[in-house]
Design a protein around this motif. Structure first.
Motif, mmCIF file in Angstrom:
data_model
loop_
_atom_site.group_PDB
_atom_site.id
_atom_site.type_symbol
_atom_site.label_atom_id
_atom_site.label_comp_id
_atom_site.label_asym_id
_atom_site.label_seq_id
_atom_site.Cartn_x
_atom_site.Cartn_y
_atom_site.Cartn_z
ATOM 1 N N ILE A 219 0.876 -1.177 0.000
ATOM 2 C CA ILE A 219 0.000 0.000 0.000
ATOM 3 C C ILE A 219 0.918 1.233 0.000
ATOM 4 N N PRO A 220 1.094 1.913 -1.134
ATOM 5 C CA PRO A 220 2.039 3.037 -1.194
ATOM 6 C C PRO A 220 1.742 4.141 -0.191
ATOM 7 N N ALA A 221 0.467 4.470 0.001
ATOM 8 C CA ALA A 221 0.123 5.562 0.909
ATOM 9 C C ALA A 221 0.427 5.234 2.359
ATOM 10 N N PHE A 222 0.581 3.947 2.695
ATOM 11 C CA PHE A 222 0.932 3.534 4.049
ATOM 12 C C PHE A 222 2.434 3.366 4.221
ATOM 13 N N GLY A 223 3.174 3.360 3.113
ATOM 14 C CA GLY A 223 4.617 3.142 3.208
ATOM 15 C C GLY A 223 4.974 1.723 3.598
ATOM 16 N N VAL A 224 4.162 0.744 3.174
ATOM 17 C CA VAL A 224 4.426 -0.654 3.525
ATOM 18 C C VAL A 224 4.502 -1.506 2.260
ATOM 19 N N LYS A 225 5.411 -2.454 2.270
ATOM 20 C CA LYS A 225 5.571 -3.411 1.174
ATOM 21 C C LYS A 225 6.253 -4.641 1.747
ATOM 22 N N GLN A 226 5.589 -5.787 1.662
ATOM 23 C CA GLN A 226 6.153 -7.002 2.236
ATOM 24 C C GLN A 226 5.929 -8.175 1.287
ATOM 25 N N ASP A 227 7.019 -8.852 0.935
ATOM 26 C CA ASP A 227 6.895 -10.031 0.085
ATOM 27 C C ASP A 227 6.153 -11.149 0.811
ATOM 28 N N ALA A 228 5.300 -11.838 0.056
ATOM 29 C CA ALA A 228 4.558 -12.994 0.571
ATOM 30 C C ALA A 228 5.209 -14.247 0.005
ATOM 31 N N VAL A 229 6.041 -14.889 0.799
ATOM 32 C CA VAL A 229 6.847 -16.017 0.347
ATOM 33 C C VAL A 229 6.238 -17.312 0.859
ATOM 34 N N PRO A 230 5.967 -18.281 -0.033
ATOM 35 C CA PRO A 230 5.410 -19.564 0.418
ATOM 36 C C PRO A 230 6.316 -20.233 1.446
ATOM 37 N N GLY A 231 5.708 -20.740 2.511
ATOM 38 C CA GLY A 231 6.464 -21.428 3.551
ATOM 39 C C GLY A 231 7.081 -20.512 4.587
ATOM 40 N N ARG A 232 6.925 -19.203 4.414
ATOM 41 C CA ARG A 232 7.473 -18.253 5.379
ATOM 42 C C ARG A 232 6.389 -17.266 5.797
ATOM 43 N N ILE A 233 6.530 -16.743 6.986
ATOM 44 C CA ILE A 233 5.616 -15.714 7.475
ATOM 45 C C ILE A 233 6.431 -14.475 7.832
#
Length: 297
Positions: A219-233
């Motif tokens: 979400i650019p307006a929130f300043g957040v970006k997180q990869d969603a990797v299978p098998g990891r949280i």
């Protein structure tokens, strides 16, 4: 739980979604959205986004100053020391003070940048105690959300998405679905059938993972970006400061329909959130808040 949410999400996409889910935050201002021909960042909706935009401005000033200095130095050398202006070149091989200067000055500049950027990075990566907890799962090509505090979840599809049988065209049926969900034609390719709903001013912690390939929740307006990797949280957090609708996209190339898995977040008042939460718990068979309060006592 996963298969239940996938089934309900698919049915929602095929039937123009649940009317209740669309009703949350009706009449909210659309804030976090790309604008045609616009430049710069979207309006910052969180402290994290403000910090990132401030840091970007600081780096732009430093880079501009360095560029002007280097270009000016090159121009001076070209004009002052060309063959016509300086037919007899100098014979010295080194200049110790100058070599020390061009070593120390970049170190000081990098140290200054690091002193200002590391606190911003740490603020993003140090996850605070959350008041709302959501698990996000990326699928090809839609998002699944679970409100783990209340044991319910749903899937979120782009309105008109190929994943729900749509043709990715702005047809009359898609326009009707957009309007029913409270959006306009301008939000086509951005709006989803169900939205993430969070209360304004509360700390939201999201646990992000992938079910098949790598996705990225952004979400650019929130300043957040997180990869969603299978098998990891992995985790991200934000605390939205203004009520409104914010859009994002999957930001990791994840296959054929990568472009058609947007994100919609509605930030509402605490009272509106509690009303939506009670309805969502009933709709998605979650754990009622009254039971949780009673067990806590």
């Amino acid at each position: 739980m996963r298969y239940l949410t996938k089934l309900t999400g698919l049915l929602a996409g095929l039937t123009a979604t649940s009317a209740f889910a669309q009703d949350a935050g009706e009449g909210l201002e659309i804030i976090g959205k790309p604008r045609q021909g616009a430049m710069g960042f979207q309006p910052a909706g969180t402290e994290l986004a403000r910090d990132l935009q401030w840091l970007d401005g600081l780096l732009l000033i430093i880079i501009t100053a360095i560029t002007i200095f280097v270009v000016g130095l090159l121009a001076y050398v070209i004009l002052r020391y060309n063959r016509k202006a300086n037919p007899k070149p100098a014979s010295f091989t080194h200049n110790s003070p100058l070599e020390i200067a061009w070593t120390v000055v970049p170190i000081l500049i990098l140290a200054f940048i690091g002193a200002n950027s590391l606190p911003v990075l740490f603020k993003q990566q140090e996850i605070p105690e959350g008041e709302v907890h959501i698990t996000v799962t990326g699928y090809q090509w839609y998002w699944g959300y679970e409100y783990t505090d209340h044991d319910f979840g749903f899937d979120s599809y782009m309105i008109g998405s190929p994943a729900t049988g749509g043709e990715n065209k702005l047809t009359g049926e898609v326009v009707a679905q957009l309007e029913e969900a409270g959006f306009s034609e301008d939000e086509f390719l951005l709006a989803t059938d169900t939205s993430v709903v969070v209360p304004v001013g509360k700390t939201v912690v999201m646990s992000v993972t992938g079910a098949d390939v790598i996705h990225s929740w952004t979400i650019p307006a929130f300043g957040v970006k997180q990869d969603a990797v299978p098998g990891r949280i992995a985790q991200l957090w934000f605390s939205a400061e203004k009520e409104g609708v914010y859009f994002g996209q999957c930001s990791e190339l994840c296959g054929q329909a990568h472009a058609y898995m947007p994100i919609t977040v509605k930030v509402v008042s605490e009272e509106e959130y509690e009303r939506w939460l009670d309805g969502a718990i009933e709709e998605y068979a979650g754990t009622p808040r009254s039971i949780e309060v009673a067990s806590a006592k």
